[in-house]
Design a protein around this motif. Structure first.
Motif, PDB file in Angstrom:
ATOM      1  N   ALA A  79       2.781  -3.409   8.358  1.00 37.03           N
ATOM      2  CA  ALA A  79       2.350  -2.822   7.081  1.00 37.03           C
ATOM      3  C   ALA A  79       0.894  -2.402   7.166  1.00 37.03           C
ATOM      4  CB  ALA A  79       2.555  -3.823   5.946  1.00 37.03           C
ATOM      5  N   ALA A  80       0.080  -3.208   7.839  1.00 42.44           N
ATOM      6  CA  ALA A  80      -1.341  -2.884   7.967  1.00 42.44           C
ATOM      7  C   ALA A  80      -1.531  -1.641   8.838  1.00 42.44           C
ATOM      8  CB  ALA A  80      -2.094  -4.069   8.553  1.00 42.44           C
ATOM      9  N   ARG A  82       0.652   0.728   9.223  1.00 41.60           N
ATOM     10  CA  ARG A  82       1.141   1.818   8.368  1.00 41.60           C
ATOM     11  C   ARG A  82       0.026   2.299   7.449  1.00 41.60           C
ATOM     12  NH1 ARG A  82       5.919  -1.027   7.156  1.00 41.60           N
ATOM     13  NH2 ARG A  82       5.211  -1.528   5.062  1.00 41.60           N
ATOM     14  N   ASN A  83      -0.612   1.320   6.834  1.00 40.84           N
ATOM     15  CA  ASN A  83      -1.635   1.629   5.845  1.00 40.84           C
ATOM     16  C   ASN A  83      -2.848   2.319   6.484  1.00 40.84           C
ATOM     17  OD1 ASN A  83      -4.247   0.343   4.228  1.00 40.84           O
ATOM     18  ND2 ASN A  83      -2.577   1.009   2.902  1.00 40.84           N
ATOM     19  N   GLU A 106      -3.427   6.747  -5.796  1.00 42.55           N
ATOM     20  CA  GLU A 106      -4.144   5.489  -5.607  1.00 42.55           C
ATOM     21  C   GLU A 106      -3.333   4.440  -4.821  1.00 42.55           C
ATOM     22  OE1 GLU A 106      -5.039   3.650  -9.307  1.00 42.55           O
ATOM     23  OE2 GLU A 106      -6.453   2.223  -8.455  1.00 42.55           O
ATOM     24  N   ILE A 107      -1.991   4.564  -4.842  1.00 44.26           N
ATOM     25  CA  ILE A 107      -1.135   3.481  -4.307  1.00 44.26           C
ATOM     26  C   ILE A 107      -1.578   2.919  -2.949  1.00 44.26           C
ATOM     27  CG2 ILE A 107       1.213   2.895  -3.525  1.00 44.26           C
ATOM     28  CD1 ILE A 107       2.222   4.733  -5.820  1.00 44.26           C
ATOM     29  N   PRO A 108      -1.788   3.789  -1.923  1.00 45.01           N
ATOM     30  CA  PRO A 108      -2.161   3.195  -0.620  1.00 45.01           C
ATOM     31  C   PRO A 108      -3.475   2.426  -0.674  1.00 45.01           C
ATOM     32  CG  PRO A 108      -1.468   5.462  -0.360  1.00 45.01           C
ATOM     33  CD  PRO A 108      -1.629   5.241  -1.831  1.00 45.01           C
ATOM     34  N   HIS A 110      -4.387   0.339  -2.867  1.00 44.04           N
ATOM     35  CA  HIS A 110      -4.149  -1.043  -3.275  1.00 44.04           C
ATOM     36  C   HIS A 110      -3.954  -1.953  -2.077  1.00 44.04           C
ATOM     37  CE1 HIS A 110      -3.922  -0.084  -7.448  1.00 44.04           C
ATOM     38  NE2 HIS A 110      -2.912   0.744  -7.295  1.00 44.04           N
ATOM     39  N   TYR A 111      -3.459  -1.378  -0.976  1.00 42.03           N
ATOM     40  CA  TYR A 111      -3.144  -2.200   0.190  1.00 42.03           C
ATOM     41  C   TYR A 111      -4.170  -2.007   1.293  1.00 42.03           C
ATOM     42  CZ  TYR A 111       1.073  -2.467  -2.495  1.00 42.03           C
ATOM     43  OH  TYR A 111       1.948  -2.671  -3.515  1.00 42.03           O
ATOM     44  N   LYS A 115     -11.811  -0.013  -0.560  1.00 41.17           N
ATOM     45  CA  LYS A 115     -11.507   0.349  -1.948  1.00 41.17           C
ATOM     46  C   LYS A 115     -12.719   0.960  -2.651  1.00 41.17           C
ATOM     47  CE  LYS A 115      -7.810  -2.922  -3.079  1.00 41.17           C
ATOM     48  NZ  LYS A 115      -7.562  -3.905  -2.043  1.00 41.17           N
ATOM     49  N   LYS A 118     -13.152   4.503  -5.339  1.00 37.86           N
ATOM     50  CA  LYS A 118     -11.791   5.041  -5.416  1.00 37.86           C
ATOM     51  C   LYS A 118     -11.718   6.382  -6.143  1.00 37.86           C
ATOM     52  CE  LYS A 118      -9.001   0.923  -6.135  1.00 37.86           C
ATOM     53  NZ  LYS A 118      -8.123   0.279  -7.103  1.00 37.86           N
ATOM     54  N   ARG A 154      -1.775  11.708  -1.473  1.00 37.48           N
ATOM     55  CA  ARG A 154      -1.513  10.281  -1.297  1.00 37.48           C
ATOM     56  C   ARG A 154      -1.465   9.920   0.193  1.00 37.48           C
ATOM     57  NH1 ARG A 154       3.982   8.602  -3.574  1.00 37.48           N
ATOM     58  NH2 ARG A 154       4.606   9.626  -1.644  1.00 37.48           N
ATOM     59  N   ASN A 158      -6.087   7.394   2.452  1.00 34.50           N
ATOM     60  CA  ASN A 158      -6.610   6.305   3.283  1.00 34.50           C
ATOM     61  C   ASN A 158      -7.220   6.806   4.585  1.00 34.50           C
ATOM     62  OD1 ASN A 158      -6.881   3.686   2.640  1.00 34.50           O
ATOM     63  ND2 ASN A 158      -4.721   3.179   2.906  1.00 34.50           N
TER      64      ASN A 158
ATOM     65  N   VAL B   3      -3.614  -7.241  -7.255  1.00 36.68           N
ATOM     66  CA  VAL B   3      -2.884  -5.980  -7.405  1.00 36.68           C
ATOM     67  C   VAL B   3      -1.469  -6.178  -7.931  1.00 36.68           C
ATOM     68  CG1 VAL B   3      -1.981  -4.018  -6.138  1.00 36.68           C
ATOM     69  CG2 VAL B   3      -4.225  -4.932  -5.585  1.00 36.68           C
ATOM     70  N   PHE B   7       0.548  -4.735 -11.173  1.00 35.43           N
ATOM     71  CA  PHE B   7       1.817  -3.994 -11.146  1.00 35.43           C
ATOM     72  C   PHE B   7       2.864  -4.686 -12.005  1.00 35.43           C
ATOM     73  CE2 PHE B   7       0.458  -2.194  -6.883  1.00 35.43           C
ATOM     74  CZ  PHE B   7       0.156  -0.972  -7.437  1.00 35.43           C
ATOM     75  N   HIS B 324       5.694   2.194  -2.346  1.00 27.04           N
ATOM     76  CA  HIS B 324       4.624   1.236  -2.061  1.00 27.04           C
ATOM     77  C   HIS B 324       4.641   0.827  -0.594  1.00 27.04           C
ATOM     78  CE1 HIS B 324       2.695   0.239  -5.935  1.00 27.04           C
ATOM     79  NE2 HIS B 324       3.797   0.796  -6.411  1.00 27.04           N
ATOM     80  N   ILE B 325       5.854   0.715  -0.037  1.00 26.52           N
ATOM     81  CA  ILE B 325       5.959   0.326   1.369  1.00 26.52           C
ATOM     82  C   ILE B 325       5.379   1.428   2.267  1.00 26.52           C
ATOM     83  CG2 ILE B 325       7.642  -0.087   3.216  1.00 26.52           C
ATOM     84  CD1 ILE B 325       9.190  -1.808   1.124  1.00 26.52           C
ATOM     85  N   PHE B 326       5.582   2.703   1.918  1.00 23.55           N
ATOM     86  CA  PHE B 326       4.891   3.809   2.607  1.00 23.55           C
ATOM     87  C   PHE B 326       3.399   3.538   2.653  1.00 23.55           C
ATOM     88  CE2 PHE B 326       7.649   7.625   1.103  1.00 23.55           C
ATOM     89  CZ  PHE B 326       8.512   7.418   2.135  1.00 23.55           C
ATOM     90  N   GLY B 327       2.896   3.095   1.500  1.00 18.07           N
ATOM     91  CA  GLY B 327       1.451   2.961   1.315  1.00 18.07           C
ATOM     92  C   GLY B 327       0.889   1.709   1.957  1.00 18.07           C
ATOM     93  N   GLY B 328       1.749   0.869   2.532  1.00 17.10           N
ATOM     94  CA  GLY B 328       1.224  -0.304   3.228  1.00 17.10           C
ATOM     95  C   GLY B 328       1.649  -1.629   2.637  1.00 17.10           C
ATOM     96  N   ALA B 329       2.538  -1.622   1.621  1.00 15.12           N
ATOM     97  CA  ALA B 329       3.006  -2.893   1.051  1.00 15.12           C
ATOM     98  C   ALA B 329       4.021  -3.536   1.993  1.00 15.12           C
ATOM     99  CB  ALA B 329       3.645  -2.657  -0.308  1.00 15.12           C
ATOM    100  N   THR B 330       4.171  -4.867   1.901  1.00 19.69           N
ATOM    101  CA  THR B 330       5.240  -5.536   2.635  1.00 19.69           C
ATOM    102  C   THR B 330       6.265  -6.003   1.610  1.00 19.69           C
ATOM    103  OG1 THR B 330       4.190  -7.675   2.422  1.00 19.69           O
ATOM    104  CG2 THR B 330       3.648  -6.398   4.380  1.00 19.69           C
ATOM    105  N   HIS B 333       4.947  -8.560  -0.794  1.00 20.45           N
ATOM    106  CA  HIS B 333       4.266  -8.026  -1.975  1.00 20.45           C
ATOM    107  C   HIS B 333       5.271  -7.762  -3.096  1.00 20.45           C
ATOM    108  CE1 HIS B 333       0.964  -6.661   0.904  1.00 20.45           C
ATOM    109  NE2 HIS B 333       0.328  -7.381  -0.015  1.00 20.45           N
TER     110      HIS B 333
END
Ligand SMILES: Nc1ncnc2c1ncn2[C@@H]1O[C@H](COP(=O)(O)OP(=O)(O)O)[C@@H](O)[C@H]1O
Ligand SMILES: [Mg+2]
Lengths: 220, 398
Positions: A79-80, A82-83, A106-108, A110-111, A115, A118, A154, A158, B3, B7, B324-330, B333
């Motif tokens: 996930a990291a 990916r981000n 903003e979504i990405p 958050h992870y 930050k 923003k 989006r 990042n 976060v 949500f 959200h998973i695209f954006g880096g969530a697991t 989360h």
């Protein structure tokens, strides 16, 4: 730089509905290149993109990103990665309809660890995509072309190295499609980002630096 | 603010109606179960109270069953008098009586303490009284907040005030030495007020612990034989039928039976109070059984609700989660976000239930169990979530 060695992906392994979506894929993608991925429907293009983007893991093979093997990282590490490294753009835009443009972009963040300021970053980015004045509009009020530009914002927010676009123009008309493609070209040229575009459209493919052809899960 | 909490709050806000109904359901479940437990608790309290007040195995109450041939008259009155006097004068026995009644008070403003009572075809507003003997006060250890109890040797005189001790709630409306009159022109004078929350256990009717806050206590005088309605305020018969007799020695009941057996009119039955508490125990067990059944139904209902709700939530928001998973969530989360939604709704229901119910400890216990249950009920959706391949999620949108 991306390097795939003997990557395979089997869905529903050892079950009657087993699918060999990718078979022994070997592929090198240089940093800052812009490639088109082409092939018939069901040939494994999306599967390849998902593995590249760490949304999925291969059944076998080695995936090196910037010389680091990442095929066996944990979910949290993936996930990291990916981000930090990837931005995704898909055919149906994948926006949250009840969110404003601002909140969607903003979504990405958050992870992400970064930050800082923003709001300015989002607005600057939206400005370069001609969407600044729509920042507080809800996603359900936007046209297809506008949505795809929000989705691109989006994907970029990042500051990833690689943009993965799965049929990004598939739901757009000719003119909109060309505008979106020119955005990708600009991103590739001006911001030096690697761009991979899955497409059916020859005209789009021709404007890329190279084409990867996939048939039945194999590269030709 | 974390976060996922943001949500989760956003989710709740966007799906207000759904969450309000969920909230109400959870709260009802907490309150219902709390009510079940507090009822069980009240019954247990009655036993405890009773066994603390006296030894139930040595306590009896009298029921008088009419024989076929009714005689009555002086002979019967003498038997009752003998029985009463024997019990009253002999220190082998402690007896107390509690006689429930209502009086319709004339000259004080009608207040919230009066209740509607049926009198023949019509209804009247009347106040509840309990006529008690001095031993009643001792046995149940009643305490006063003001004034004093009526005199143990009080005697009824028709044109004099009857002294009364008022339940705590009356303190708002009356003072010591106030005099009021009922519709029969009987005068009453306030001599004392009970402390808040005084109670007694109703033995002969098995009704459990009864509060005295809204009750007017009046004294009993059963001292005369001739013209009893003029000279005393209750007949021997009424006293005997409403009394509880506590024996020093279990065998002493025999002497009472010997006096009673001369009666031509009645069969005097001396019933052990233990039997009554046995009856209470049985009725409690029965109600516990019913409650348990209800509880199980409610719990099944609640769990199904949570399971369906969370599964539905995941199904509906699969797309949003994948974004959200695209954006880096697991997936962790996402699971946290689902948990927080449930937790926030639970927390709200818990707080509101605490405010509504006065059984704080029971609410706390019940709520913790409900939370665990909710989490258990979330398990299927968490399993679904973690089994899902991300590529699956993406395919669903196609
Ligand atoms: N999650 C999955 N589970 C099972 N089969 C899948 C899954 N994803 C893709 N497939 C199958 O793998 C093959 C390749 O799919 P995909 O990569 O989506 O093709 P494309 O994007 O080129 O149309 C198809 O036969 C598809 O049905
Ligand atoms: Mg595809």
């Amino acid at each position: 730089m991306i390097e795939l060695k003997g990557i395979s992906k089997v869905y529903n392994k050892s079950k009657p509905n087993e699918v060999k979506a990718l078979q022994n894929i070997n592929l090198k993608i240089e940093a800052e290149s812009m490639l088109a991925i082409m092939g018939p429907s069901g040939s494994g293009k999306s599967t390849l993109l998902n593995i590249l983007g760490c949304l999925d893991v291969p059944t076998a093979g080695i995936y090196k990103l910037n010389n680091q093997e990442i095929q066996s990282l944990s979910q949290g590490k993936l996930a990291a990665v990916r981000n930090r490294h990837f931005g995704f753009v898909v055919q149906d835009f994948a926006l949250i309809e009840e969110y404003t443009v601002m909140k969607n972009v903003e979504i990405p963040l958050h992870y992400s660890k970064n930050k800082a300021n923003k709001k300015e970053r989002i607005l600057t980015l939206l400005d370069t995509l001609g969407m600044k004045e729509k920042a507080s509009e809800y996603a359900y009020n936007l046209s297809g072309g506008q949505r795809q530009r929000v989705a691109i914002a989006r994907a970029l927010i990042n500051n990833p190295d690689i943009i993965l676009a799965d049929e990004p123009t598939g739901a757009l008309d000719q003119e909109m499609g060309e505008q979106v493609l020119s955005i990708f070209k600009r991103i590739n040229k001006e911001q030096n980002k690697t761009v991979l575009i899955v497409t059916h459209d020859d005209k789009i493919a021709k404007q890329c630096e190279g084409i990867v052809n996939i048939v039945d899960g194999k590269i030709y | 603010m974390p976060v996922q909490l943001k949500f989760a709050l956003g989710d709740i806000w966007r799906k207000k109606l759904y969450f309000i109904s969920f909230f109400i359901q959870i709260m009802l479940i907490i309150l219902l179960i709390t009510e079940c437990f507090s009822l069980i608790y009240k019954k247990q309290e009655a036993f405890y109270h009773l066994s603390k007040a006296f030894d139930t195995s040595n306590a009896f109450y009298i029921s008088m069953v009419e024989k076929e041939e009714f005689v009555g008259g002086e002979h019967e009155e003498n038997i009752m008098k003998d029985l009463y006097t024997y019990i009253d004068k002999n220190d082998k026995y402690i007896s107390f009586a509690n006689i429930e009644n209502y009086i319709e008070i004339k000259d004080i403003p009608k207040n919230s303490l009066s209740v509607e009572v049926e009198q023949g075809p019509s209804k009247i507003l009347a106040n509840k009284t309990l006529s008690v003997s001095p031993n009643f006060i001792n046995v149940f250890d009643l305490s006063l907040s003001q004034g004093e109890f009526f005199d143990a040797s009080w005697e009824y005189v028709s044109d004099k005030n009857i002294p009364v001790v008022l339940g705590y709630s009356y303190a708002k409306y009356m003072d010591i030495d106030d005099v009021f009159t009922d519709v029969d022109n009987q005068k009453y004078k306030v001599v004392g007020f009970l402390q808040d929350g005084q109670t007694f256990v109703d033995v002969s009717f098995g009704e459990g612990v009864i509060g005295l806050n809204d009750v007017i206590l009046t004294p009993i005088d059963v001292t005369t034989f001739y013209n009893l309605f003029v000279d005393g305020n209750y007949a021997y018969e009424t006293y005997l039928e409403n009394s509880t007799i506590i024996l020093k020695n279990r065998n002493d009941i025999k002497e009472l039976r010997d006096i009673a057996k001369h009666s031509k009119t009645y069969n005097y039955n001396f019933n052990s109070v233990e039997g009554v508490s046995g009856y209470m125990e049985k009725s409690t067990q029965e109600s516990v059984g019913v409650f348990l059944f209800l509880l199980i139904l409610i719990i099944i209902f609640a769990s199904t609700l949570v399971i369906i709700n969370t599964l539905e939530f995941i199904r509906k928001n699969m797309r949003e989660f994948s974004i959200h998973i695209f954006g880096g969530a697991t997936k962790k989360h996402i699971a946290l976000r689902i948990f927080l939604q449930i937790f926030i709704v639970w927390l709200l229901s818990f707080i509101i239930s605490l405010i509504i119910s006065n059984q704080n400890f029971i609410v706390l216990g019940v709520s913790v169990v409900i939370l665990l249950l909710c989490l258990g009920a979330c398990l299927p959706s968490f399993i679904t979530l973690f089994k899902l391949q991300i590529s699956d999620i993406l395919r669903r949108k196609e």
